[in-house]
Design a protein around this motif. Sequence first.
Motif, PDB file in Angstrom:
ATOM      1  N   LEU A   1      49.533  42.531  39.018  1.00 34.38           N
ATOM      2  CA  LEU A   1      50.871  42.802  39.552  1.00 34.38           C
ATOM      3  C   LEU A   1      51.925  41.970  38.813  1.00 34.38           C
ATOM      4  O   LEU A   1      53.020  42.461  38.524  1.00 34.38           O
ATOM      5  N   THR A   2      51.589  40.732  38.503  1.00 31.63           N
ATOM      6  CA  THR A   2      52.505  39.884  37.745  1.00 31.63           C
ATOM      7  C   THR A   2      52.743  40.453  36.348  1.00 31.63           C
ATOM      8  O   THR A   2      53.874  40.457  35.847  1.00 31.63           O
ATOM      9  N   ALA A   3      51.676  40.935  35.733  1.00 31.30           N
ATOM     10  CA  ALA A   3      51.807  41.535  34.407  1.00 31.30           C
ATOM     11  C   ALA A   3      52.694  42.770  34.455  1.00 31.30           C
ATOM     12  O   ALA A   3      53.500  43.011  33.544  1.00 31.30           O
ATOM     13  N   GLY A   4      52.550  43.573  35.525  1.00 33.00           N
ATOM     14  CA  GLY A   4      53.382  44.766  35.654  1.00 33.00           C
ATOM     15  C   GLY A   4      54.847  44.436  35.874  1.00 33.00           C
ATOM     16  O   GLY A   4      55.734  45.121  35.351  1.00 33.00           O
ATOM     17  N   ALA A   5      55.116  43.396  36.651  1.00 33.95           N
ATOM     18  CA  ALA A   5      56.498  43.033  36.961  1.00 33.95           C
ATOM     19  C   ALA A   5      57.154  42.239  35.842  1.00 33.95           C
ATOM     20  O   ALA A   5      58.364  42.379  35.598  1.00 33.95           O
ATOM     21  N   LEU A   6      56.382  41.413  35.157  1.00 36.31           N
ATOM     22  CA  LEU A   6      56.929  40.558  34.101  1.00 36.31           C
ATOM     23  C   LEU A   6      56.263  40.873  32.765  1.00 36.31           C
ATOM     24  O   LEU A   6      56.779  41.657  31.978  1.00 36.31           O
ATOM     25  N   SER A   7      55.102  40.288  32.525  1.00 36.05           N
ATOM     26  CA  SER A   7      54.329  40.555  31.315  1.00 36.05           C
ATOM     27  C   SER A   7      52.947  39.979  31.506  1.00 36.05           C
ATOM     28  O   SER A   7      52.722  39.142  32.384  1.00 36.05           O
ATOM     29  N   TRP A   8      52.005  40.419  30.670  1.00 38.99           N
ATOM     30  CA  TRP A   8      50.657  39.867  30.790  1.00 38.99           C
ATOM     31  C   TRP A   8      50.630  38.386  30.424  1.00 38.99           C
ATOM     32  O   TRP A   8      49.788  37.636  30.902  1.00 38.99           O
ATOM     33  N   ARG A   9      51.582  37.963  29.597  1.00 40.70           N
ATOM     34  CA  ARG A   9      51.642  36.535  29.268  1.00 40.70           C
ATOM     35  C   ARG A   9      52.030  35.710  30.491  1.00 40.70           C
ATOM     36  O   ARG A   9      51.529  34.596  30.687  1.00 40.70           O
ATOM     37  N   ALA A  10      52.915  36.255  31.332  1.00 45.66           N
ATOM     38  CA  ALA A  10      53.251  35.569  32.582  1.00 45.66           C
ATOM     39  C   ALA A  10      52.030  35.484  33.490  1.00 45.66           C
ATOM     40  O   ALA A  10      51.835  34.493  34.203  1.00 45.66           O
ATOM     41  N   GLY A  11      51.193  36.513  33.458  1.00 46.49           N
ATOM     42  CA  GLY A  11      49.972  36.481  34.249  1.00 46.49           C
ATOM     43  C   GLY A  11      49.037  35.371  33.826  1.00 46.49           C
ATOM     44  O   GLY A  11      48.364  34.745  34.654  1.00 46.49           O
ATOM     45  N   LEU A  12      49.004  35.092  32.520  1.00 39.87           N
ATOM     46  CA  LEU A  12      48.152  34.011  32.023  1.00 39.87           C
ATOM     47  C   LEU A  12      48.663  32.633  32.425  1.00 39.87           C
ATOM     48  O   LEU A  12      47.914  31.652  32.375  1.00 39.87           O
ATOM     49  N   ALA A  13      49.926  32.548  32.816  1.00 36.22           N
ATOM     50  CA  ALA A  13      50.519  31.259  33.189  1.00 36.22           C
ATOM     51  C   ALA A  13      50.385  30.939  34.673  1.00 36.22           C
ATOM     52  O   ALA A  13      50.836  29.875  35.120  1.00 36.22           O
ATOM     53  N   LEU A  14      49.746  31.800  35.458  1.00 35.73           N
ATOM     54  CA  LEU A  14      49.661  31.583  36.899  1.00 35.73           C
ATOM     55  C   LEU A  14      48.939  30.298  37.314  1.00 35.73           C
ATOM     56  O   LEU A  14      49.239  29.760  38.397  1.00 35.73           O
ATOM     57  N   PRO A  15      47.979  29.746  36.524  1.00 37.92           N
ATOM     58  CA  PRO A  15      47.415  28.448  36.929  1.00 37.92           C
ATOM     59  C   PRO A  15      48.465  27.359  37.115  1.00 37.92           C
ATOM     60  O   PRO A  15      48.218  26.371  37.823  1.00 37.92           O
ATOM     61  N   ALA A  16      49.643  27.536  36.529  1.00 38.09           N
ATOM     62  CA  ALA A  16      50.700  26.530  36.659  1.00 38.09           C
ATOM     63  C   ALA A  16      51.244  26.440  38.079  1.00 38.09           C
ATOM     64  O   ALA A  16      51.988  25.494  38.398  1.00 38.09           O
TER      65      ALA A  16
END
Length: 409
Positions: free
Chosen positions: A165-180
């Motif tokens: 869902l994060t990748a769809g709303a922003l980008s897949w790179r934002a999805g990779l940053a979710l551990p932050a």
Amino acid sequence: MSDSSPLRTAGRPGMPQQPTPSGRGVPAVWLALLAGPLSFGIAGPSLILPDAARDLGVSLGAATWIVTAFGWAIALGTPLMAGLQNHQGVRRALSACTALVALGAVLVAAVPSLPVLMLGSAAQGLGTAGFTTIAMSLTRSARSMGLVTSSLATVGAAAPLITDLTAGALSWRAGLALPALSLLAVPGVLHHRPADPSPESSFDPRGAALLTALVTALVFVPHSWPPAAACALTAGGLLWLHLRTRPDGFVPASILRAPVFLLTSGLAFLLAAVNFAMIYLLPALLTEQTGWSSGAVGMAILWPLLFGGVASYATIAATAKAPVKTVAVLFPGLAATGAVLAGAAASPVLLLTAQALTSLAAASGQGAFAARAAAAVPGDARATAMGQFNLCYLLGAAFGPAIAATLTG
């Protein structure tokens, strides 16, 4: 020795925040928030790796190195960050982990290059491994420890869907940053942490370096097994020789002389490898059979993963007094059944059932085997033994995606 007198400077402007009295402890909700986001880095990318591979112009197997880097880092970071905490205290360990997670998040979110993504993922892995080790070490009751481990299981179950869902709303790179997201807990933990003990002076840098070399070589085994296996054997041999001259070093010899510890750690590695291989295999198998979108697949696999995490609590309690031989057969048997079902399944229902079984086996096995591993070693080595046990489990988490990429490649 730790300072038992409280340091009260919170009301003085311009003064750094000091730890509260050790008797109060850190509220468990902060510890759960500190630990839980680690699971985004393990399970989260399972649905977005095809998008990452396409945008990067690489194969899916090559894109899997992003996850492998994270798995390597958490496996290695667990004992290394535990050592940092033991020798430098909670504040410095938190500061180092915060810097690593923040740097990693910036790299994966801003730089669309596979080597940089691997570096950023590894930095996040090292930092979140430290966060999780710190969170577990600061728990003061079985209930708070349960909340910490529950946060890992719950986030892991929802991670593929939330990341998609994060990748769809922003980008897949934002999805990779979710551990932050774990950074949100740092101020609360710093505020409530107990006073740090005086640094110890018995750190074993050679043992730490040899363990780093061994873990790194093992992570490369699924990708290039002949040279990696040779390097692993060499590093393992050197580490064994080092233990003869430093039996109380970074890897205490006493825990390696405990057969039950070795057995349970090895089985934990296998259960994690099977479970995380399934997490990365299942989306492709479901898409092939059903044609579902990535969002629908993420919603579908949420339930078997949640089942595994929730049902594991009852399973661990039910097997608490069972002999080692019983649990050593039960949980690998569940994982093997799930793997066979996945290999032969002709329907989505059977595939999801297979995931439920492997998830239950891994979540239950981690808890049940950890308790028996701790009981099998001398009392003064139990904290270190738990770090090494978790290393084995997380190393399995690093192997799983690589195995899945090999099977689908």
